[in-house]
Scaffold this active site. Structure first.
Site, PDB file in Angstrom:
ATOM      1  CB  SER A   1     -31.041  20.753  13.640  1.00 18.85           C
ATOM      2  OG  SER A   1     -30.482  19.464  13.420  1.00 18.85           O
TER       3      SER A   1
ATOM      4  CB  ILE B   1     -29.327  20.771   4.148  1.00 15.76           C
ATOM      5  CG1 ILE B   1     -30.651  20.559   4.928  1.00 15.76           C
ATOM      6  CG2 ILE B   1     -29.548  21.667   2.931  1.00 15.76           C
ATOM      7  CD1 ILE B   1     -31.764  19.866   4.194  1.00 15.76           C
TER       8      ILE B   1
ATOM      9  CB  ALA C   1     -28.788  21.064  24.281  1.00 17.66           C
TER      10      ALA C   1
ATOM     11  CE  LYS D   1     -29.471  24.613  14.924  1.00 18.81           C
ATOM     12  NZ  LYS D   1     -29.797  25.895  14.274  1.00 18.81           N
TER      13      LYS D   1
ATOM     14  CE1 TYR E   1     -26.138  22.926  14.791  1.00 15.85           C
ATOM     15  CE2 TYR E   1     -27.251  20.793  14.811  1.00 15.85           C
ATOM     16  CZ  TYR E   1     -26.990  22.004  14.195  1.00 15.85           C
ATOM     17  OH  TYR E   1     -27.584  22.310  12.989  1.00 15.85           O
TER      18      TYR E   1
ATOM     19  NE  ARG F   1     -20.174  30.765   4.482  1.00 13.49           N
ATOM     20  CZ  ARG F   1     -19.952  29.845   5.421  1.00 13.49           C
ATOM     21  NH1 ARG F   1     -19.969  28.569   5.111  1.00 13.49           N
ATOM     22  NH2 ARG F   1     -19.724  30.199   6.676  1.00 13.49           N
TER      23      ARG F   1
END
Ligand code: NAP
Length: 242
Positions: free
Chosen positions: A138, A184, A153, A155, A151, A11
């Site tokens: 990200s 996105i 940390a 990335k 999240y 996806r």
């Protein structure tokens, strides 16, 4: 035919990357965790373009599942030349409200998973003295996001992993880069209201959010020989929002 593995290729950004890599001539291993229908539909899209693709199930945080998947890819398609570490999950909430398990499972997928997959892909690349690894970070890994602390940390860790590994593997002819998307339009953002999306568009110099294809095309560029002198870099695809 050279083989590209895209984790979370069923996806969103991963699906777009899979299609773009197929356009470059790669046979694509489309990894997914549970959505076999979506993975099959990406493979069918690639086949309809004249390309080669196969779906491979594995949770990237599960070492045993990865061992099985790598042996299936080896016998089904061959050795991996391009690895796109894309699979990821989001979590929105305060750190103090998260359980130990929630913190661990988020980190296991978003940071550790990329390393577990990479560790299995690298030996063949080293032997051939050829390979490309593209990690998906990200913008929150670059600047940090409130309510997405774990999240962010993870990335930021992906960015550090990319920079360090590019130094370790450069002398062996393997390039390692990172693509850092902004907002996105994928299922990951399906919770955002129309109002929030328009605010985000207004905050973005290019006045829109990104498409999976914006990121997929950048991934394909980094995989191609056009990017043969690029390694250890973070390429932001965010419309200028940060
Ligand atoms: P998405 O639409 O939610 O798709 C997630 C993909 O990852 C799916 O293919 C899913 O497989 C797979 N996946 C999730 N957990 C997995 C696991 N444990 N093992 C294997 N596969 C797993 O996500 P997306 O928006 O395309 O995001 C892709 C990457 O870009 C992620 O790393 C994300 O953090 C990063 N990113 C996204 C944005 C954004 O705005 N969308 C911004 C910055 C960075 P199933 O289909 O089987 O569930």
């Amino acid at each position: 035919m050279k083989v590209a593995l895209v984790t979370g290729g069923s996806r969103g950004i991963g699906a777009a990357a899979a299609v773009e890599l197929a356009r470059l001539g790669y046979a694509v291993a489309v990894n997914y965790k549970s959505n076999s229908e979506a993975a099959e539909s990406v493979c069918n899209e690639i086949r309809s373009l004249g390309g080669v693709a196969e779906a491979f199930q594995a949770d990237i945080s599960d070492s045993r599942a990865l061992d099985r998947m790598f042996s299936e890819i080896h016998s089904g398609l061959g050795e991996i030349s391009v690895l796109v570490n894309n699979a990821g999950v989001a979590y929105i909430g305060l750190l103090q409200d998260m359980s130990d398990n929630e913190i661990k499972s988020l980190s296991d997928v978003n940071l550790m998973g990329a390393m577990l997959v990479t560790r299995r892909a690298v030996p063949d690349m080293l032997r051939r003295h050829d390979g490309v690894i593209i990690n998906i970070a990200s913008m929150w890994g670059e600047v940090g996001a409130s309510c997405e602390v774990v999240y962010s940390a993870c990335k930021a860790g992906i960015i550090g992993f990319t920079k360090a590994f590019s130094k370790e593997l450069g002398p062996s002819g393997i390039r390692v880069n990172c693509v850092s998307p902004g907002v996105i339009d994928t299922d990951m953002n399906s919770e955002l209201t129309d109002e929030t999306i328009s605010e985000l568009c207004e905050e973005t110099p290019l006045l829109r959010i990104g498409t999976p294809s914006d990121v997929g095309k950048t991934i394909a560029f980094l995989a191609s020989d056009e990017a043969s002198f690029i390694t250890g870099q973070v390429i932001s695809v965010n419309g200028g929002i940060i």
